[in-house]
Scaffold this motif. Structure first.
Motif, PDB file in Angstrom:
ATOM      1  N   PHE A  68       0.814  -1.214   0.000  1.00 62.17           N
ATOM      2  CA  PHE A  68       0.000   0.000   0.000  1.00 62.17           C
ATOM      3  C   PHE A  68       0.851   1.269   0.000  1.00 62.17           C
ATOM      4  CE2 PHE A  68      -2.503  -3.296   2.173  1.00 62.17           C
ATOM      5  CZ  PHE A  68      -3.536  -3.400   1.255  1.00 62.17           C
ATOM      6  N   THR A  69       1.980   1.217  -0.709  1.00 63.04           N
ATOM      7  CA  THR A  69       2.906   2.347  -0.749  1.00 63.04           C
ATOM      8  C   THR A  69       2.257   3.608  -1.272  1.00 63.04           C
ATOM      9  OG1 THR A  69       4.758   0.856  -1.053  1.00 63.04           O
ATOM     10  CG2 THR A  69       5.094   3.117  -1.714  1.00 63.04           C
ATOM     11  N   VAL A  70       1.546   3.510  -2.373  1.00 65.99           N
ATOM     12  CA  VAL A  70       0.950   4.696  -2.975  1.00 65.99           C
ATOM     13  C   VAL A  70      -0.060   5.314  -2.021  1.00 65.99           C
ATOM     14  CG1 VAL A  70      -0.400   5.548  -4.927  1.00 65.99           C
ATOM     15  CG2 VAL A  70       1.365   3.825  -5.294  1.00 65.99           C
ATOM     16  N   TYR A  71      -0.859   4.476  -1.364  1.00 62.90           N
ATOM     17  CA  TYR A  71      -1.835   4.980  -0.387  1.00 62.90           C
ATOM     18  C   TYR A  71      -1.126   5.687   0.772  1.00 62.90           C
ATOM     19  CZ  TYR A  71      -4.987   4.958   3.585  1.00 62.90           C
ATOM     20  OH  TYR A  71      -5.709   5.322   4.683  1.00 62.90           O
ATOM     21  N   MET A  72      -0.102   5.034   1.344  1.00 60.52           N
ATOM     22  CA  MET A  72       0.591   5.626   2.489  1.00 60.52           C
ATOM     23  C   MET A  72       1.262   6.942   2.103  1.00 60.52           C
ATOM     24  SD  MET A  72       2.110   2.324   4.597  1.00 60.52           S
ATOM     25  CE  MET A  72       3.622   2.389   3.731  1.00 60.52           C
ATOM     26  N   HIS A  73       1.923   6.957   0.975  1.00 61.12           N
ATOM     27  CA  HIS A  73       2.613   8.169   0.550  1.00 61.12           C
ATOM     28  C   HIS A  73       1.614   9.290   0.272  1.00 61.12           C
ATOM     29  CE1 HIS A  73       4.762  10.875  -2.247  1.00 61.12           C
ATOM     30  NE2 HIS A  73       5.778  10.602  -1.457  1.00 61.12           N
ATOM     31  N   SER A  74       0.534   8.984  -0.431  1.00 61.38           N
ATOM     32  CA  SER A  74      -0.465  10.010  -0.742  1.00 61.38           C
ATOM     33  C   SER A  74      -1.117  10.549   0.515  1.00 61.38           C
ATOM     34  CB  SER A  74      -1.547   9.434  -1.658  1.00 61.38           C
ATOM     35  OG  SER A  74      -0.983   8.945  -2.831  1.00 61.38           O
ATOM     36  N   THR A  75      -1.430   9.663   1.460  1.00 66.39           N
ATOM     37  CA  THR A  75      -2.090  10.082   2.692  1.00 66.39           C
ATOM     38  C   THR A  75      -1.176  10.944   3.549  1.00 66.39           C
ATOM     39  OG1 THR A  75      -3.376   8.064   2.662  1.00 66.39           O
ATOM     40  CG2 THR A  75      -3.281   9.229   4.739  1.00 66.39           C
TER      41      THR A  75
END
Length: 181
Positions: A67-74
C-alpha cells in the motif's frame, strides 16, 4: 530468503499481461474507438501513462511496502488523495471484466457456448488457480505464455506469405487519410 517465483516466471507474467491483455484485449477496443488514428492514440496514451505512473515509481522505490501509494499520498499530500487512490484501485475489477469479455469473445469461436457463460467459467477457473498458490499460478502463467508465443509464431510464419506489401506503407500509418479525433 526463499524466492516465491523465478525470473522466468516473473518475465512470463509481464509478457502475459502486456501481450495477452494489451495486444489481444485493448487493440480491438481502441481501434473501434479511434479508427485510423490508432497510432496517434497509442502515442498519446504512452505519454499519459508516463505522466500518471512516474510519481508512483518514485514512491515505490523510496518506500517499498504494501500500500505504498496509499501511504505516501495520505501522509505527504492529504488523506483524501489516499482514499481516492484506494477507490481508483477498484478500477481493476472492471479491467478484469473487460479481459474476461475479450477472452470469451475469442473462445466463443472455438467453444459453442454463450459468451457470458464462457466468461464466468474463465473467472472461476482462474480464481481457483490463483487460490492454489503462487507456484501453481506461475506454472499456469508460464504454460499460457509459451502457448501464446507458439500461436504468434504460427501466425507470423503461416500468415506472412499471404500479406500484400502494397497495401501498407509508412506514410499511410503516419498520416492516415480518414483520421479524425
Amino acid at each position: 530468503m526463499k524466492k516465491k517465483i523465478s525470473l522466468f516466471s516473473a518475465t512470463c507474467m509481464a509478457i502475459g499481461t502486456i501481450v495477452g491483455a494489451g495486444v489481444f484485449g485493448t487493440i480491438p477496443s481502441a481501434a473501434s474507438m479511434v479508427g485510423n488514428g490508432i497510432e496517434w492514440a497509442y502515442i498519446i496514451a504512452l505519454l499519459s501513462i508516463i505522466l500518471c505512473y512516474l510519481p508512483q515509481l518514485v514512491t515505490i522505490s523510496v518506500l517499498p511496502a504494501p500500500f505504498t501509494v496509499y501511504m505516501h499520498s495520505t501522509r505527504m499530500v492529504s488523506p483524501v488523495i489516499g482514499y481516492i487512490q484506494v477507490i481508483y484501485g477498484f478500477n481493476y475489477v472492471f479491467i478484469l471484466a473487460a479481459i474476461t469479455r475479450t477472452f470469451a469473445q475469442y473462445a466463443a469461436v472455438y467453444i459453442p457456448i454463450d459468451q457470458r457463460i464462457l466468461g464466468i467459467m474463465a473467472l472461476l477457473i482462474f480464481a481457483f488457480i490463483t487460490g492454489r498458490g503462487v507456484e501453481t499460478n506461475t506454472r499456469v502463467q508460464n504454460f499460457m505464455v509459451v502457448c501464446l508465443f507458439i500461436s504468434l509464431a504460427m501466425y507470423i510464419v503461416l500468415g506472412m506469405p499471404h500479406l500484400d506489401g502494397n497495401l501498407v506503407s509508412i506514410g499511410s500509418v503516419a498520416a492516415p487519410k480518414n483520421m479524425s479525433i
